[in-house]
Design a protein around this motif. Structure first.
Motif, PDB file in Angstrom:
ATOM      1  N   PHE A 131     -23.595   2.536  -6.239  1.00 52.95           N
ATOM      2  CA  PHE A 131     -24.628   3.133  -6.905  1.00 52.95           C
ATOM      3  C   PHE A 131     -25.086   4.528  -6.459  1.00 52.95           C
ATOM      4  O   PHE A 131     -24.643   4.846  -5.132  1.00 52.95           O
ATOM      5  CB  PHE A 131     -26.064   2.136  -6.168  1.00 52.95           C
ATOM      6  CG  PHE A 131     -27.417   2.870  -6.714  1.00 52.95           C
ATOM      7  CD1 PHE A 131     -27.807   2.857  -7.793  1.00 52.95           C
ATOM      8  CD2 PHE A 131     -27.805   3.909  -5.809  1.00 52.95           C
ATOM      9  CE1 PHE A 131     -28.962   3.549  -8.240  1.00 52.95           C
ATOM     10  CE2 PHE A 131     -29.217   4.378  -6.129  1.00 52.95           C
ATOM     11  CZ  PHE A 131     -29.531   4.474  -7.405  1.00 52.95           C
ATOM     12  N   PHE A 132     -25.399   5.222  -7.361  1.00 53.33           N
ATOM     13  CA  PHE A 132     -25.684   6.708  -6.908  1.00 53.33           C
ATOM     14  C   PHE A 132     -26.756   7.142  -7.690  1.00 53.33           C
ATOM     15  O   PHE A 132     -27.088   6.636  -8.829  1.00 53.33           O
ATOM     16  CB  PHE A 132     -24.322   7.560  -7.496  1.00 53.33           C
ATOM     17  CG  PHE A 132     -22.992   7.356  -6.847  1.00 53.33           C
ATOM     18  CD1 PHE A 132     -22.705   7.695  -5.753  1.00 53.33           C
ATOM     19  CD2 PHE A 132     -22.213   6.351  -7.572  1.00 53.33           C
ATOM     20  CE1 PHE A 132     -21.418   7.357  -4.958  1.00 53.33           C
ATOM     21  CE2 PHE A 132     -20.873   5.889  -7.076  1.00 53.33           C
ATOM     22  CZ  PHE A 132     -20.530   6.535  -5.814  1.00 53.33           C
ATOM     23  N   VAL A 133     -27.493   8.053  -7.046  1.00 55.51           N
ATOM     24  CA  VAL A 133     -28.589   8.898  -7.494  1.00 55.51           C
ATOM     25  C   VAL A 133     -27.992   9.957  -8.732  1.00 55.51           C
ATOM     26  O   VAL A 133     -26.939  10.715  -8.151  1.00 55.51           O
ATOM     27  CB  VAL A 133     -29.648   9.623  -6.690  1.00 55.51           C
ATOM     28  CG1 VAL A 133     -30.564  10.413  -7.439  1.00 55.51           C
ATOM     29  CG2 VAL A 133     -29.946   8.357  -5.867  1.00 55.51           C
ATOM     30  N   ASP A 134     -28.218  10.061  -9.670  1.00 56.30           N
ATOM     31  CA  ASP A 134     -27.482  10.901 -10.970  1.00 56.30           C
ATOM     32  C   ASP A 134     -27.560  12.401 -10.205  1.00 56.30           C
ATOM     33  O   ASP A 134     -26.428  12.974 -10.897  1.00 56.30           O
ATOM     34  CB  ASP A 134     -28.232  10.583 -12.222  1.00 56.30           C
ATOM     35  CG  ASP A 134     -29.836  11.359 -12.275  1.00 56.30           C
ATOM     36  OD1 ASP A 134     -30.213  11.803 -11.071  1.00 56.30           O
ATOM     37  OD2 ASP A 134     -30.436  10.988 -13.313  1.00 56.30           O
ATOM     38  N   ARG A 135     -28.229  12.815  -9.590  1.00 52.03           N
ATOM     39  CA  ARG A 135     -28.110  14.428  -9.227  1.00 52.03           C
ATOM     40  C   ARG A 135     -26.639  14.763  -8.545  1.00 52.03           C
ATOM     41  O   ARG A 135     -26.266  15.639  -8.747  1.00 52.03           O
ATOM     42  CB  ARG A 135     -29.431  14.807  -8.301  1.00 52.03           C
ATOM     43  CG  ARG A 135     -29.569  14.050  -6.992  1.00 52.03           C
ATOM     44  CD  ARG A 135     -30.830  14.662  -6.611  1.00 52.03           C
ATOM     45  NE  ARG A 135     -30.804  14.099  -5.232  1.00 52.03           N
ATOM     46  CZ  ARG A 135     -31.804  13.029  -5.102  1.00 52.03           C
ATOM     47  NH1 ARG A 135     -32.620  12.566  -6.170  1.00 52.03           N
ATOM     48  NH2 ARG A 135     -31.969  12.127  -4.122  1.00 52.03           N
ATOM     49  N   VAL A 136     -26.267  13.546  -7.961  1.00 49.26           N
ATOM     50  CA  VAL A 136     -24.864  13.841  -7.336  1.00 49.26           C
ATOM     51  C   VAL A 136     -23.875  14.383  -8.317  1.00 49.26           C
ATOM     52  O   VAL A 136     -22.934  15.006  -7.860  1.00 49.26           O
ATOM     53  CB  VAL A 136     -24.356  12.680  -6.393  1.00 49.26           C
ATOM     54  CG1 VAL A 136     -25.568  12.215  -5.289  1.00 49.26           C
ATOM     55  CG2 VAL A 136     -24.092  11.382  -7.261  1.00 49.26           C
TER      56      VAL A 136
ATOM     57  N   ALA B   1     -15.825  -4.692 -11.174  1.00 51.13           N
ATOM     58  CA  ALA B   1     -16.849  -4.229 -10.539  1.00 51.13           C
ATOM     59  C   ALA B   1     -18.101  -3.495 -11.173  1.00 51.13           C
ATOM     60  O   ALA B   1     -17.905  -3.333 -12.600  1.00 51.13           O
ATOM     61  CB  ALA B   1     -15.847  -2.739  -9.823  1.00 51.13           C
ATOM     62  N   ILE B   2     -18.862  -3.116 -10.446  1.00 50.54           N
ATOM     63  CA  ILE B   2     -20.279  -2.578 -10.977  1.00 50.54           C
ATOM     64  C   ILE B   2     -20.434  -1.300 -10.530  1.00 50.54           C
ATOM     65  O   ILE B   2     -20.521  -1.301  -9.283  1.00 50.54           O
ATOM     66  CB  ILE B   2     -21.442  -3.575 -10.579  1.00 50.54           C
ATOM     67  CG1 ILE B   2     -21.181  -5.071 -11.192  1.00 50.54           C
ATOM     68  CG2 ILE B   2     -22.804  -3.291 -11.094  1.00 50.54           C
ATOM     69  CD1 ILE B   2     -22.125  -6.051 -10.466  1.00 50.54           C
ATOM     70  N   LEU B   3     -20.842  -0.545 -11.258  1.00 49.46           N
ATOM     71  CA  LEU B   3     -21.316   1.154 -11.272  1.00 49.46           C
ATOM     72  C   LEU B   3     -22.166   1.270 -11.721  1.00 49.46           C
ATOM     73  O   LEU B   3     -22.560   1.299 -13.075  1.00 49.46           O
ATOM     74  CB  LEU B   3     -19.995   2.011 -11.473  1.00 49.46           C
ATOM     75  CG  LEU B   3     -20.350   3.316 -11.570  1.00 49.46           C
ATOM     76  CD1 LEU B   3     -20.489   4.127 -10.257  1.00 49.46           C
ATOM     77  CD2 LEU B   3     -19.327   4.339 -12.506  1.00 49.46           C
ATOM     78  N   THR B   4     -23.601   1.768 -10.982  1.00 45.86           N
ATOM     79  CA  THR B   4     -24.931   2.066 -11.646  1.00 45.86           C
ATOM     80  C   THR B   4     -25.197   3.424 -10.987  1.00 45.86           C
ATOM     81  O   THR B   4     -24.929   3.812  -9.991  1.00 45.86           O
ATOM     82  CB  THR B   4     -25.931   0.862 -11.303  1.00 45.86           C
ATOM     83  OG1 THR B   4     -25.986   0.820  -9.844  1.00 45.86           O
ATOM     84  CG2 THR B   4     -25.537  -0.567 -11.851  1.00 45.86           C
ATOM     85  N   VAL B   5     -26.047   3.937 -11.948  1.00 45.13           N
ATOM     86  CA  VAL B   5     -26.416   5.371 -11.514  1.00 45.13           C
ATOM     87  C   VAL B   5     -28.017   5.430 -12.123  1.00 45.13           C
ATOM     88  O   VAL B   5     -28.197   5.047 -13.287  1.00 45.13           O
ATOM     89  CB  VAL B   5     -25.435   6.529 -12.347  1.00 45.13           C
ATOM     90  CG1 VAL B   5     -26.251   7.749 -12.351  1.00 45.13           C
ATOM     91  CG2 VAL B   5     -24.109   6.632 -12.133  1.00 45.13           C
ATOM     92  N   ALA B   6     -28.792   6.047 -11.327  1.00 44.40           N
ATOM     93  CA  ALA B   6     -30.410   6.060 -11.690  1.00 44.40           C
ATOM     94  C   ALA B   6     -31.182   7.292 -11.173  1.00 44.40           C
ATOM     95  O   ALA B   6     -30.358   8.064 -10.365  1.00 44.40           O
ATOM     96  CB  ALA B   6     -30.994   4.717 -10.783  1.00 44.40           C
ATOM     97  N   ALA B   7     -32.110   7.397 -11.581  1.00 42.46           N
ATOM     98  CA  ALA B   7     -32.642   8.916 -11.360  1.00 42.46           C
ATOM     99  C   ALA B   7     -33.419   9.061  -9.693  1.00 42.46           C
ATOM    100  O   ALA B   7     -33.587   9.821  -9.263  1.00 42.46           O
ATOM    101  CB  ALA B   7     -33.732   9.064 -12.369  1.00 42.46           C
ATOM    102  N   ALA B   8     -33.551   7.686  -9.276  1.00 42.70           N
ATOM    103  CA  ALA B   8     -34.091   7.627  -8.076  1.00 42.70           C
ATOM    104  C   ALA B   8     -33.563   6.478  -7.011  1.00 42.70           C
ATOM    105  O   ALA B   8     -33.079   5.517  -7.830  1.00 42.70           O
ATOM    106  CB  ALA B   8     -35.729   7.155  -8.131  1.00 42.70           C
TER     107      ALA B   8
END
Length: 187
Positions: free
Chosen positions: A134-139, A99-106
């Motif tokens: 995928f999640f925006v890091d602020r969460v 599985a792939i999990l990514t986090v970004a600023a935008a």
């Protein structure tokens, strides 16, 4: 059975690590009998690159399922994660649920790192889970994480756990191109 999670960031644990922690806790609570182990870089060389321990290939190879996590860095995965991927033989991920999990600023980065990872995982012949997270890091910055985010992390983990349980010991073809090429040149 064993799930290995890969923390693909060269920086000290932060928001991505928090996401992985929630996913790992969910697996331990929801899937009795599953062991969960996180692989993280051994040491940071620069804010962009870190090294891995010598036993990471063995740990990934011995897993029944894998979750690869990465922050989105300049539209792709980190150099640190790429170093780990370059260490792995094809057999480490061949026919293995990943599985792939990514986090970004935008939010506009939502497909960049995932797309690169999917291409690389197909080279290995991995069974890449159909849905990534995928999640925006602020969460992950607040003291509490929204239930919907937790639910998505649990669903991501459930994909690879169920795939591993149902497909245990099976191998799928055709062989990845790298294996077919190697057979042709060695024969």
């Amino acid at each position: 059975m064993k799930l290995v999670t890969i923390y693909g960031s060269p920086t000290p644990p932060g928001k991505l690590a928090r996401a992985l922690e929630l996913l790992e806790t969910g697996v331990r609570e929801r899937h009795p009998g599953w062991e969960v182990e996180r692989i993280a870089p051994a040491s940071t060389i620069t804010p962009v690159v870190a090294t891995w321990r010598d036993d990471v290939v063995e740990k990934v190879s011995g897993a029944d399922a894998v979750v690869i996590s990465s922050p989105v860095f300049r539209g792709s995965i980190t150099g640190t994660l790429k170093l780990l991927i370059d260490m792995l033989p094809v057999e480490a991920l061949r026919s293995k649920p990943v599985a792939i999990l990514t986090v970004a600023a935008a939010p506009h980065h939502f497909l960049s790192a995932e797309r690169h990872l999917r291409d690389v995982l197909s080279w290995f012949g991995a069974l890449t889970a159909p849905n990534s997270a995928f999640f925006v890091d602020r969460v992950f910055a607040a003291d509490t994480v929204d239930d919907e985010v937790r639910h998505e992390l649990h669903e991501l983990a459930d994909q690879v756990v169920v795939l591993a349980e149902r497909l245990s010991g099976r191998s799928f073809g055709p062989d990845p191109l790298t294996v077919r090429y190697r057979k042709k040149t060695s024969g």
